[in-house]
Scaffold this active site. Structure first.
Site, PDB file in Angstrom:
ATOM      1  N   ASP A  31     -26.832 -33.388  19.874  1.00 36.44           N
ATOM      2  CA  ASP A  31     -27.224 -32.250  21.014  1.00 36.44           C
ATOM      3  C   ASP A  31     -28.647 -31.509  20.593  1.00 36.44           C
ATOM      4  O   ASP A  31     -29.189 -31.965  19.445  1.00 36.44           O
ATOM      5  CB  ASP A  31     -26.243 -31.167  20.994  1.00 36.44           C
ATOM      6  CG  ASP A  31     -25.910 -30.749  19.495  1.00 36.44           C
ATOM      7  OD1 ASP A  31     -26.325 -31.188  18.377  1.00 36.44           O
ATOM      8  OD2 ASP A  31     -24.666 -30.055  19.252  1.00 36.44           O
TER       9      ASP A  31
ATOM     10  N   HIS B 240     -25.447 -19.956  13.583  1.00 33.91           N
ATOM     11  CA  HIS B 240     -25.559 -18.642  14.685  1.00 33.91           C
ATOM     12  C   HIS B 240     -25.857 -17.824  13.802  1.00 33.91           C
ATOM     13  O   HIS B 240     -26.113 -16.542  14.520  1.00 33.91           O
ATOM     14  CB  HIS B 240     -24.481 -18.380  15.535  1.00 33.91           C
ATOM     15  CG  HIS B 240     -24.123 -19.594  16.478  1.00 33.91           C
ATOM     16  ND1 HIS B 240     -23.430 -19.314  17.591  1.00 33.91           N
ATOM     17  CD2 HIS B 240     -24.311 -21.023  16.331  1.00 33.91           C
ATOM     18  CE1 HIS B 240     -23.451 -20.503  18.465  1.00 33.91           C
ATOM     19  NE2 HIS B 240     -23.651 -21.390  17.420  1.00 33.91           N
TER      20      HIS B 240
ATOM     21  N   CYS C  97     -28.099 -23.523  15.128  1.00 37.61           N
ATOM     22  CA  CYS C  97     -26.784 -24.203  14.789  1.00 37.61           C
ATOM     23  C   CYS C  97     -26.970 -25.585  14.451  1.00 37.61           C
ATOM     24  O   CYS C  97     -26.289 -26.435  14.422  1.00 37.61           O
ATOM     25  CB  CYS C  97     -26.202 -24.288  16.402  1.00 37.61           C
ATOM     26  SG  CYS C  97     -24.353 -24.535  16.134  1.00 37.61           S
TER      27      CYS C  97
ATOM     28  N   HIS D 183     -21.629 -32.605  12.878  1.00 40.82           N
ATOM     29  CA  HIS D 183     -22.005 -31.111  13.165  1.00 40.82           C
ATOM     30  C   HIS D 183     -22.330 -30.659  11.649  1.00 40.82           C
ATOM     31  O   HIS D 183     -21.608 -30.934  10.792  1.00 40.82           O
ATOM     32  CB  HIS D 183     -20.886 -30.197  13.658  1.00 40.82           C
ATOM     33  CG  HIS D 183     -21.975 -28.939  14.256  1.00 40.82           C
ATOM     34  ND1 HIS D 183     -22.267 -27.866  13.508  1.00 40.82           N
ATOM     35  CD2 HIS D 183     -22.054 -28.590  15.477  1.00 40.82           C
ATOM     36  CE1 HIS D 183     -22.980 -26.965  14.188  1.00 40.82           C
ATOM     37  NE2 HIS D 183     -22.487 -27.303  15.432  1.00 40.82           N
TER      38      HIS D 183
ATOM     39  N   HIS E  97     -28.908 -28.024  15.364  1.00 36.63           N
ATOM     40  CA  HIS E  97     -29.184 -28.954  16.211  1.00 36.63           C
ATOM     41  C   HIS E  97     -30.681 -29.889  15.752  1.00 36.63           C
ATOM     42  O   HIS E  97     -30.783 -30.928  16.330  1.00 36.63           O
ATOM     43  CB  HIS E  97     -29.376 -28.671  17.628  1.00 36.63           C
ATOM     44  CG  HIS E  97     -27.937 -28.038  18.185  1.00 36.63           C
ATOM     45  ND1 HIS E  97     -27.816 -27.838  19.381  1.00 36.63           N
ATOM     46  CD2 HIS E  97     -26.879 -27.832  17.514  1.00 36.63           C
ATOM     47  CE1 HIS E  97     -26.481 -27.282  19.580  1.00 36.63           C
ATOM     48  NE2 HIS E  97     -26.055 -27.411  18.369  1.00 36.63           N
TER      49      HIS E  97
ATOM     50  N   GLU F  74     -24.579 -25.717  24.028  1.00 38.94           N
ATOM     51  CA  GLU F  74     -24.173 -24.382  23.756  1.00 38.94           C
ATOM     52  C   GLU F  74     -23.765 -23.413  24.738  1.00 38.94           C
ATOM     53  O   GLU F  74     -23.162 -22.631  24.786  1.00 38.94           O
ATOM     54  CB  GLU F  74     -25.452 -23.473  23.060  1.00 38.94           C
ATOM     55  CG  GLU F  74     -25.775 -23.880  21.972  1.00 38.94           C
ATOM     56  CD  GLU F  74     -24.899 -23.783  20.729  1.00 38.94           C
ATOM     57  OE1 GLU F  74     -24.097 -23.205  20.939  1.00 38.94           O
ATOM     58  OE2 GLU F  74     -25.049 -24.074  19.403  1.00 38.94           O
TER      59      GLU F  74
END
Length: 376
Positions: free
Chosen positions: A69, A348, A94, A154, A96, A128
């Site tokens: 992402d 976050h 996050c 992730h 990415h 997101e």
């Protein structure tokens, strides 16, 4: 040779929201142009801010996909890093930027020698907020490049560098946004019999909806219904005409999500009927389906990494966080897993600062995994 740390830091400085990743897209395209200059078996296709890179294999009997992402979050960064975000109120909180850098590093490794099977690298926008994977799929962006297997990772702050975690079932929950508006009749606080109080009805709903999980969901499976926002009324002596609630549903299977959505709707309609109000209900799951790993492919991935001495594989329980990779995994079998980045701050968080040692670690070991998959 690609400088992984410099690449990550450059991407970290230009976070953008979903479908607005214009600088990110340009940076990725420039990097890809440099990487693929002399690669005769690579093709590039774009869709909005998304990018697909397809490597044609020598035999090409199947296609192995890798997804990253590319979007950021509407967060003011507080890391104090020299390479902190240059975009106001935007941050890669996050991970990415890590995801993109790892994907670029893997691509560089995979073009060194033409693989036996095809490889697809997906740089996907809007994870997101708008379920970019679903948008690309529904728009036909993959065409004949849709992979036969899809993989993605992730970052995870509470795992050490060198640790990866996944399971042979559901890794992330499916999520569904809920918006409910009760509509009554406003009036003077001194004359409640002439009005129809939406605030009272909404309050009854908030308490009764708690029974959806406790009395409708198998406790072994689990689900979450949370309303984090309620707005009603304007002052102390005016009966509220409307009450608006905004919440989320999370569940580990799509069947359970549909059941909980049904029950939330029925409770809201029942409350509205009992108070003689109107109700508007919006349930928006979109592309945020549960991330359900393919059991066989997950077992193969875990077994592969368990054999490596410097990788610690953890069989982890599912998390109630959402991820739009679940939509693509509902179309193509595959696996998502956590990558340890060892930082005290959660995803976050405005102070999130993952350890960069995780990037070369991931590129080295995942490249070997992709070579293994592309040679089978």
């Amino acid at each position: 040779m690609l400088d992984l740390i410099a690449t990550r830091r450059a991407l970290h400085q230009i976070p953008e929201l979903g479908m607005e990743e214009f600088k990110t897209h340009a940076f990725l395209m420039e990097t890809l142009d440099a990487l693929l200059t002399d690669c005769s078996f690579a093709q590039v296709r774009t869709w909005e801010t998304g990018i697909l890179v397809y490597l044609t294999g020598t035999e090409g009997e199947k296609t192995i996909g890798w997804r990253t992402d590319i979007d950021g979050l509407p967060i003011v960064e507080e890391t104090g890093l020299d390479f902190a975000s240059t975009h106001a109120d935007r941050m890669h909180a996050c991970g990415h930027d890590f995801h993109m850098t790892i994907a670029l590093g893997l691509l560089e490794q995979m073009i060194a020698k033409q693989p036996r099977h095809n490889l697809l690298f997906l740089f996907q926008p809007a994870e997101e907020n708008l379920a970019g994977g679903m948008l690309m799929y529904e728009a036909g962006a993959f065409g004949d490049w849709l992979p036969d297997e899809f993989y993605g990772l992730h970052v995870r702050p509470d795992l050490k560098v060198g640790q990866i975690a996944t399971n042979r079932g559901t890794l992330f929950a499916g999520t569904c946004e809920v918006k409910i508006r009760f509509i009554g009749r406003g009036g003077h606080a001194a004359f409640p019999h002439t009005a129809n109080d939406a605030l009272v009805a909404a309050s009854y709903f908030i308490t009764q909806v708690q029974s959806v999980v406790s009395r409708n969901v198998d406790p072994i499976e689990g689900a979450v219904v949370t309303f984090g926002s309620m707005h009603a009324g304007t002052t102390n002596n005016v009966i509220a005409e409307t009450a608006f609630l905004h919440g989320t549903i999370r569940s580990l299977t799509q069947d359970m999500s549909l059941l909980v959505q049904k029950r939330v709707r029925e409770v809201a309609q029942g409350i509205a009927a009992s108070f003689g109000l109107e109700v508007e209900i919006e349930l928006n799951q979109g592309g945020y389906l549960p991330v359900e790993n393919n059991p066989q492919l997950a077992d193969e991935l875990m077994t592969y990494f368990e054999a490596l001495p410097d990788v610690e594989v953890m069989d982890c329980p599912p998390a109630m966080t959402g991820e739009d990779f679940g939509y693509l995994l509902s179309k193509v079998p595959g696996v998502m897993f956590w990558l340890g980045v060892d930082t005290p701050y959660p995803l976050h968080n405005p102070r999130l600062n993952p350890k960069e040692e995780a990037i070369p670690f991931a590129v080295e070991h995942l490249a070997e995994f992709l070579r293994h998959k592309a040679a089978e």
